[in-house]
Motif scaffolding. Sequence first.
Motif, PDB file in Angstrom:
ATOM      1  N   SER A 175       0.820  -1.209   0.000  1.00 64.04           N
ATOM      2  CA  SER A 175       0.000   0.000   0.000  1.00 64.04           C
ATOM      3  C   SER A 175       0.853   1.258   0.000  1.00 64.04           C
ATOM      4  O   SER A 175       0.401   2.325  -0.400  1.00 64.04           O
ATOM      5  CB  SER A 175      -0.943   0.002   1.215  1.00 64.04           C
ATOM      6  OG  SER A 175      -0.190  -0.114   2.398  1.00 64.04           O
ATOM      7  N   LEU A 179       2.116   6.098  -2.474  1.00 66.32           N
ATOM      8  CA  LEU A 179       2.740   7.393  -2.226  1.00 66.32           C
ATOM      9  C   LEU A 179       3.756   7.762  -3.303  1.00 66.32           C
ATOM     10  O   LEU A 179       4.275   8.874  -3.304  1.00 66.32           O
ATOM     11  CB  LEU A 179       3.404   7.406  -0.840  1.00 66.32           C
ATOM     12  CG  LEU A 179       2.422   7.212   0.324  1.00 66.32           C
ATOM     13  CD1 LEU A 179       3.155   7.243   1.648  1.00 66.32           C
ATOM     14  CD2 LEU A 179       1.364   8.286   0.291  1.00 66.32           C
ATOM     15  N   LEU A 186      -4.820   1.477  -2.795  1.00 67.37           N
ATOM     16  CA  LEU A 186      -4.890   2.680  -1.964  1.00 67.37           C
ATOM     17  C   LEU A 186      -4.913   3.931  -2.834  1.00 67.37           C
ATOM     18  O   LEU A 186      -5.624   4.900  -2.561  1.00 67.37           O
ATOM     19  CB  LEU A 186      -3.719   2.722  -0.991  1.00 67.37           C
ATOM     20  CG  LEU A 186      -3.741   3.855   0.040  1.00 67.37           C
ATOM     21  CD1 LEU A 186      -5.004   3.788   0.880  1.00 67.37           C
ATOM     22  CD2 LEU A 186      -2.516   3.778   0.946  1.00 67.37           C
ATOM     23  N   ASN A 190      -7.738   6.916  -3.128  1.00 66.29           N
ATOM     24  CA  ASN A 190      -7.528   8.363  -3.071  1.00 66.29           C
ATOM     25  C   ASN A 190      -8.183   9.071  -4.246  1.00 66.29           C
ATOM     26  O   ASN A 190      -8.821  10.116  -4.089  1.00 66.29           O
ATOM     27  CB  ASN A 190      -6.027   8.673  -3.058  1.00 66.29           C
ATOM     28  CG  ASN A 190      -5.467   8.603  -1.657  1.00 66.29           C
ATOM     29  OD1 ASN A 190      -6.111   9.047  -0.723  1.00 66.29           O
ATOM     30  ND2 ASN A 190      -4.294   8.042  -1.506  1.00 66.29           N
ATOM     31  N   MET A 193     -11.898   9.094  -3.783  1.00 63.84           N
ATOM     32  CA  MET A 193     -12.298  10.003  -2.703  1.00 63.84           C
ATOM     33  C   MET A 193     -12.260  11.445  -3.159  1.00 63.84           C
ATOM     34  O   MET A 193     -13.156  12.231  -2.848  1.00 63.84           O
ATOM     35  CB  MET A 193     -11.386   9.810  -1.486  1.00 63.84           C
ATOM     36  CG  MET A 193     -11.812   8.668  -0.608  1.00 63.84           C
ATOM     37  SD  MET A 193     -11.043   8.686   1.007  1.00 63.84           S
ATOM     38  CE  MET A 193      -9.387   8.218   0.572  1.00 63.84           C
ATOM     39  N   MET A 203     -13.076   4.467   2.182  1.00 66.22           N
ATOM     40  CA  MET A 203     -12.079   3.895   3.096  1.00 66.22           C
ATOM     41  C   MET A 203     -12.562   2.563   3.640  1.00 66.22           C
ATOM     42  O   MET A 203     -11.795   1.601   3.741  1.00 66.22           O
ATOM     43  CB  MET A 203     -11.792   4.841   4.263  1.00 66.22           C
ATOM     44  CG  MET A 203     -10.876   5.994   3.981  1.00 66.22           C
ATOM     45  SD  MET A 203      -9.440   5.638   2.933  1.00 66.22           S
ATOM     46  CE  MET A 203      -8.600   4.381   3.809  1.00 66.22           C
ATOM     47  N   VAL A 206     -12.228  -0.054   0.845  1.00 71.61           N
ATOM     48  CA  VAL A 206     -10.829  -0.394   0.545  1.00 71.61           C
ATOM     49  C   VAL A 206     -10.195  -1.153   1.705  1.00 71.61           C
ATOM     50  O   VAL A 206      -9.455  -2.125   1.512  1.00 71.61           O
ATOM     51  CB  VAL A 206     -10.044   0.889   0.215  1.00 71.61           C
ATOM     52  CG1 VAL A 206      -8.564   0.639   0.225  1.00 71.61           C
ATOM     53  CG2 VAL A 206     -10.491   1.422  -1.135  1.00 71.61           C
ATOM     54  N   TRP A 207     -10.502  -0.726   2.935  1.00 70.71           N
ATOM     55  CA  TRP A 207     -10.010  -1.440   4.112  1.00 70.71           C
ATOM     56  C   TRP A 207     -10.475  -2.894   4.059  1.00 70.71           C
ATOM     57  O   TRP A 207      -9.705  -3.823   4.253  1.00 70.71           O
ATOM     58  CB  TRP A 207     -10.543  -0.750   5.383  1.00 70.71           C
ATOM     59  CG  TRP A 207      -9.863  -1.141   6.656  1.00 70.71           C
ATOM     60  CD1 TRP A 207      -9.180  -2.287   6.917  1.00 70.71           C
ATOM     61  CD2 TRP A 207      -9.825  -0.375   7.860  1.00 70.71           C
ATOM     62  NE1 TRP A 207      -8.706  -2.277   8.205  1.00 70.71           N
ATOM     63  CE2 TRP A 207      -9.090  -1.127   8.817  1.00 70.71           C
ATOM     64  CE3 TRP A 207     -10.346   0.872   8.231  1.00 70.71           C
ATOM     65  CZ2 TRP A 207      -8.867  -0.660  10.105  1.00 70.71           C
ATOM     66  CZ3 TRP A 207     -10.113   1.319   9.519  1.00 70.71           C
ATOM     67  CH2 TRP A 207      -9.385   0.559  10.448  1.00 70.71           C
TER      68      TRP A 207
END
Lengths: 235, 252, 271
Positions: A175, A179, A186, A190, A193, A203, A206-207
């Motif tokens: 995950s 970034l 993940l 984003n 969202m 969230m 996805v969790w």
Amino acid sequence: MSLDFTWLAVPHYQRLLLNGVSTTLQLSLFGLVLALFVGVAGASLIHWRVRYLSPVLTTFVELFRNTPSLVQLFFLYFMLSEMGIYFLDAETGRRVPVFSGFTCAVLMLALSNGAIAIEIIRSGLASIPKETVEAARSLGYSRWQLLIYVELPLSFRMTIPLMANNIVSLIKTTSQSALIAVPDLLYAANVIMSDTFRNAEVMILVWALYLGIVSICIQLIHVLHRRARIPGYGQ
Amino acid sequence: MIICDIEAKPLVRMNAVLKKFGQLEVLRDISLDVREGEVICIIGPSGSGKSTLLRCINGLIEINQGEITVGDIRVDTLKTERDFIALRHQVAMVFQQFNLFPHRNVIDNITMAPIKVLKQKPEQVRERAMQLLQKVRLVDKAHAFPSQLSGGQQQRVAIVRALAMQPRVILFDEVTSALDPEMVSEVLEVIKDLAKEGMTCILVTHEMRFAREVADRVFFTDRGIIVEHGPPQALFDHPKDERLKEFLMKVL
Amino acid sequence: MSDGQEGRDWRDFLVGLCGVTMILFAILTIIYRAGTLDALNTLRDLSPMLLTGSPQWGPLRGGFSTNIQISLWAMAISLCLGFLLGTGLISRYGSIRLPSVFVMNTLRNSPWLVILYAMLYAVPYEIGIGRTTFEISPEVKAIIGLSLPTLANIAEVFRAGIQSIRAGQWEAARSLGYSSGQITRLIILPQALPLMLPNLMTTYAALFIGTSLVVVTGANDLLAVARVVIGSGAEKYATAIYIYILFVYFIFSFPIAIWTRRLERQVRAGK
């Protein structure tokens, strides 16, 4: 509190999520294969106490075990793009970096979880009773054969629980590639969202998806563990 | 050694006891009586349910059917913690693996239960503990820790720990099986002395010589039932049941 | 503890420390070649900012100091809640045990980054109690986010520690008439707590390394400061800065790891 999951019906978002899951799985798979390779190779070299290589490997292992994987990821990403290794795509004529985000992420997983794998497999090798090794040697097994036919099989079976933790950790770590803009699950979360502002719902989903992937993996490892069990060993 | 009236009510009584672990019947229709002051030895092959039998008497294991009585207490119907504590004031147990508490020294191991469980006065308990330690010749180890003692010494301390609760009957679960041969006799000597002083003892044991010398009655169990029982001479010299004969041939 | 063993621990520590320093330095040189000296100087100049968040070693406003603070707060919270959950894990009552197991497994199987993102979006910026409103800083969100998986790990350490005490101890104590509460307090816990210590330290080490992720909640930690610094002029030295960050994390975590291994050995020997 009302939860609105209507955005799930939009095919665009469904595609994003599916791509995300697919990328996460690919990261996990490639990362795992490489990490196991690193683990076996590194553990064997350290176990054989190969001159010069062993201490260097041990130091690498300590470095990767005691530093954050995210920092390793950033370091690899910046270092490799700084080294500026490109190849010219014949079709488009554009410079394509050899080390994309995906590659860096897989590399990070291979090194980070590979270091943990080295430690796990090495300790498994070290805990094989001396008598077993002596018996194999006196039967004429070479060091290679001893490793492949006796030591590694035993070590793997004994360390399945620890390795399971390592694999779960690997999947969770994928995950972090979000970034560096790798389109994993993940990252997809984003994107969705910022589009729909349904933060809680996205969230939660996805969790749950991550938990699902991890749970399936754990079940698979359980099955493997049971089938690989040596009856009565270690009692 | 029996020193009381043969007609007196039994101290420990088990009646038609059944114990199942899942589908496996470990104890099937166990009935026995133990009178005060008697020394009973239970022998038999492994897996015959001997250890389970002992643990039913002091309530560590719940039975499925039947009755167990110790003194005036019905063991099988006990419910509250207080009731169990009252039972364990009467019945003490010594284990094969000693099970001393490794983080406390010998004197603490012995005195903690009477002080905290029975709420007796610390000074009295200490005095009693030291006297008991003297009887087993371990006074000089009073402040040692279990890991500093040999197996035989640890087991003797375990016996003292059980005695400190002033029970009416002591259960011994193969207490010498985990000991090196040199240390077995020192523990058996202690049990012999206890028996001479009139303590009711129920032992699960493999020490046939001890059983022959000290026991008042011997019970032979096999696969969950008491196959034969009687005075040691009768059992050892003139065994009646085939299984008992087979067993004795293997161990004697 | 034999002196040879302690000597070996020190040797492992020093060898590891020197080895890693040399490797990192080697990588630095390979990348920057002639510019290595400049890179080192830049790193030295940036240290105050990276480590304390203030340009002149001033008040602790961010950087690495934030990571340390977050880890300590999170550990404190996780210890309390983790022990609580741990008692739920070993409860006799299924109605307590099963939900506890579920919670623990869920938290242990969730990626830390996902939990932190969830904190970012789920925890409000401010909560109002009565007439006053409390602002919840990104650091607090980070602490909450990191506490969740850590308390699950601690609960598991607790359970494993308690259940590793041999059944014989329980039996003997019950035979002597101790109540459940007494057995737990006087017999089990005193033996279990030392056993748990190495694993608790490992949990803290993992937590500390996990603080590297708090940058996503907006906390002003080491990575956040690094990003700002790189963005405002030091792109050239981005790789050097990340090597520096690796080094800083290493010298904090490695001693803990060595100490933990030593404790583990002592615990195993004492058994």
